[in-house]
Design a protein around this motif. Sequence first.
Motif, short mmCIF file in Angstrom:
data_model
loop_
_atom_site.label_atom_id
_atom_site.label_comp_id
_atom_site.label_asym_id
_atom_site.label_seq_id
_atom_site.Cartn_x
_atom_site.Cartn_y
_atom_site.Cartn_z
N ALA A 29 79.35 86.08 9.27
CA ALA A 29 79.75 85.45 10.53
C ALA A 29 78.47 84.93 11.17
O ALA A 29 77.36 85.17 10.66
CB ALA A 29 80.45 86.45 11.43
N ARG A 30 78.62 84.24 12.26
CA ARG A 30 77.45 83.69 12.94
C ARG A 30 77.56 83.99 14.42
O ARG A 30 78.56 83.67 15.04
CB ARG A 30 77.36 82.20 12.72
CG ARG A 30 77.19 81.84 11.26
CD ARG A 30 77.22 80.37 11.08
NE ARG A 30 75.95 79.83 11.52
CZ ARG A 30 75.35 78.82 10.91
NH1 ARG A 30 75.89 78.27 9.88
NH2 ARG A 30 74.21 78.37 11.36
N ASP A 31 76.52 84.58 14.97
CA ASP A 31 76.52 84.74 16.42
C ASP A 31 75.43 83.87 17.05
O ASP A 31 75.11 84.01 18.20
CB ASP A 31 76.42 86.21 16.84
CG ASP A 31 75.09 86.85 16.54
OD1 ASP A 31 74.26 86.22 15.85
OD2 ASP A 31 74.86 87.98 16.98
N ASN A 32 74.87 82.96 16.25
CA ASN A 32 73.99 81.91 16.75
C ASN A 32 74.10 80.72 15.82
O ASN A 32 74.70 80.82 14.75
CB ASN A 32 72.55 82.42 16.89
CG ASN A 32 71.93 82.77 15.55
OD1 ASN A 32 71.95 81.97 14.61
ND2 ASN A 32 71.38 83.96 15.45
N LEU A 33 73.53 79.61 16.20
CA LEU A 33 73.68 78.40 15.40
C LEU A 33 72.56 78.17 14.40
O LEU A 33 72.53 77.15 13.72
CB LEU A 33 73.81 77.18 16.33
CG LEU A 33 75.03 77.22 17.25
CD1 LEU A 33 75.04 76.02 18.18
CD2 LEU A 33 76.31 77.29 16.44
N LYS A 34 71.65 79.10 14.29
CA LYS A 34 70.57 78.96 13.32
C LYS A 34 71.09 79.31 11.93
O LYS A 34 72.11 79.97 11.79
CB LYS A 34 69.39 79.86 13.70
CG LYS A 34 68.77 79.45 15.02
CD LYS A 34 67.65 80.37 15.39
CE LYS A 34 67.09 79.97 16.75
NZ LYS A 34 66.08 80.89 17.21
N ASN A 35 70.38 78.90 10.91
CA ASN A 35 70.82 79.12 9.53
C ASN A 35 70.09 80.26 8.83
O ASN A 35 70.14 80.34 7.61
CB ASN A 35 70.63 77.83 8.73
CG ASN A 35 71.67 76.80 9.06
OD1 ASN A 35 72.82 77.14 9.34
ND2 ASN A 35 71.28 75.55 9.06
N ALA A 36 69.44 81.14 9.56
CA ALA A 36 68.63 82.19 8.93
C ALA A 36 69.45 83.08 8.00
O ALA A 36 69.00 83.43 6.91
CB ALA A 36 67.92 83.03 9.99
N HIS A 37 70.64 83.45 8.41
CA HIS A 37 71.49 84.32 7.57
C HIS A 37 71.90 83.60 6.29
O HIS A 37 71.84 84.16 5.20
CB HIS A 37 72.75 84.74 8.33
CG HIS A 37 72.49 85.64 9.48
ND1 HIS A 37 71.95 85.20 10.66
CD2 HIS A 37 72.72 86.96 9.64
CE1 HIS A 37 71.85 86.22 11.49
NE2 HIS A 37 72.31 87.30 10.90
N LEU A 38 72.31 82.38 6.45
CA LEU A 38 72.74 81.57 5.31
C LEU A 38 71.57 81.35 4.34
O LEU A 38 71.72 81.54 3.12
CB LEU A 38 73.27 80.23 5.82
CG LEU A 38 73.91 79.30 4.82
CD1 LEU A 38 75.14 79.95 4.21
CD2 LEU A 38 74.27 77.99 5.49
N GLU A 39 70.42 81.01 4.87
CA GLU A 39 69.24 80.79 4.03
C GLU A 39 68.84 82.08 3.32
O GLU A 39 68.46 82.05 2.14
CB GLU A 39 68.09 80.26 4.87
CG GLU A 39 68.33 78.85 5.37
CD GLU A 39 67.36 78.40 6.45
OE1 GLU A 39 66.44 79.18 6.82
OE2 GLU A 39 67.53 77.27 6.94
N LEU A 99 70.79 84.65 2.41
CA LEU A 99 71.73 84.93 1.32
C LEU A 99 71.51 83.99 0.14
O LEU A 99 71.51 84.42 -1.02
CB LEU A 99 73.17 84.83 1.82
CG LEU A 99 73.61 85.95 2.75
CD1 LEU A 99 74.99 85.67 3.31
CD2 LEU A 99 73.59 87.29 2.04
N HIS A 100 71.28 82.72 0.41
CA HIS A 100 71.04 81.78 -0.69
C HIS A 100 69.72 82.07 -1.40
O HIS A 100 69.61 81.84 -2.61
CB HIS A 100 71.07 80.34 -0.19
CG HIS A 100 72.46 79.82 0.02
ND1 HIS A 100 73.39 79.75 -0.99
CD2 HIS A 100 73.07 79.36 1.13
CE1 HIS A 100 74.52 79.26 -0.51
NE2 HIS A 100 74.36 79.02 0.78
N SER A 101 68.74 82.61 -0.68
CA SER A 101 67.44 82.90 -1.31
C SER A 101 67.53 83.99 -2.37
O SER A 101 66.68 84.08 -3.25
CB SER A 101 66.41 83.30 -0.24
OG SER A 101 66.62 84.63 0.22
N TYR A 102 68.55 84.83 -2.31
CA TYR A 102 68.71 85.90 -3.29
C TYR A 102 69.41 85.44 -4.57
O TYR A 102 69.56 86.23 -5.50
CB TYR A 102 69.49 87.07 -2.67
CG TYR A 102 68.69 87.84 -1.63
CD1 TYR A 102 67.39 88.25 -1.88
CD2 TYR A 102 69.25 88.16 -0.41
CE1 TYR A 102 66.66 88.95 -0.94
CE2 TYR A 102 68.53 88.87 0.55
CZ TYR A 102 67.24 89.25 0.27
OH TYR A 102 66.53 89.96 1.20
#
Length: 165
Positions: free
Chosen positions: A129-139, A141-144
Amino acid sequence: MRTPSECAVFAGDLGLPVVISLQHSIPHENVWYGGDIEVLERAMKLCPKTVFIGPAQSFWAEISGDEKATTELRPAGKISPRGNLIRLFEHYPNLYCDISAESGRVALSRDPNFTVGGLQTYCDRILFARDNLKNAHLELLHSYNFPKDVLNKIFYQNAQRLIMK
């Protein structure tokens, strides 16, 4: 008026998940105390049909088996084996986690080797989920470089399964 445990049982009977925000009582912090990992474990024992979702700082701090779990809100550094969160995942199939908050990202960034194994092992109970509009979580997960089926579970299939019951 229902007690909190009666509400959790009621939610489970309806097939509704419960989001529970844990917050340790840390002496040097001026924060609300909402219970600790033992509170969550008691709730899961009392309400085995209810899915509990943990998103908060003290929830994620419990991923590691060191003393930082109860002394810091967002601990950093290598994850020690046998954290309470992993123990609960092993014993309670009604436990899910939400990685939306910064505390989720910090926990998943602490120890890449641990995270890769842990996310793959418990990918059926992790919610993106996202509680902000930044992509840090998405990035992160993709980095792994997870397989697509693992990412699909985390990104949408697990949430879809919970709400489509």
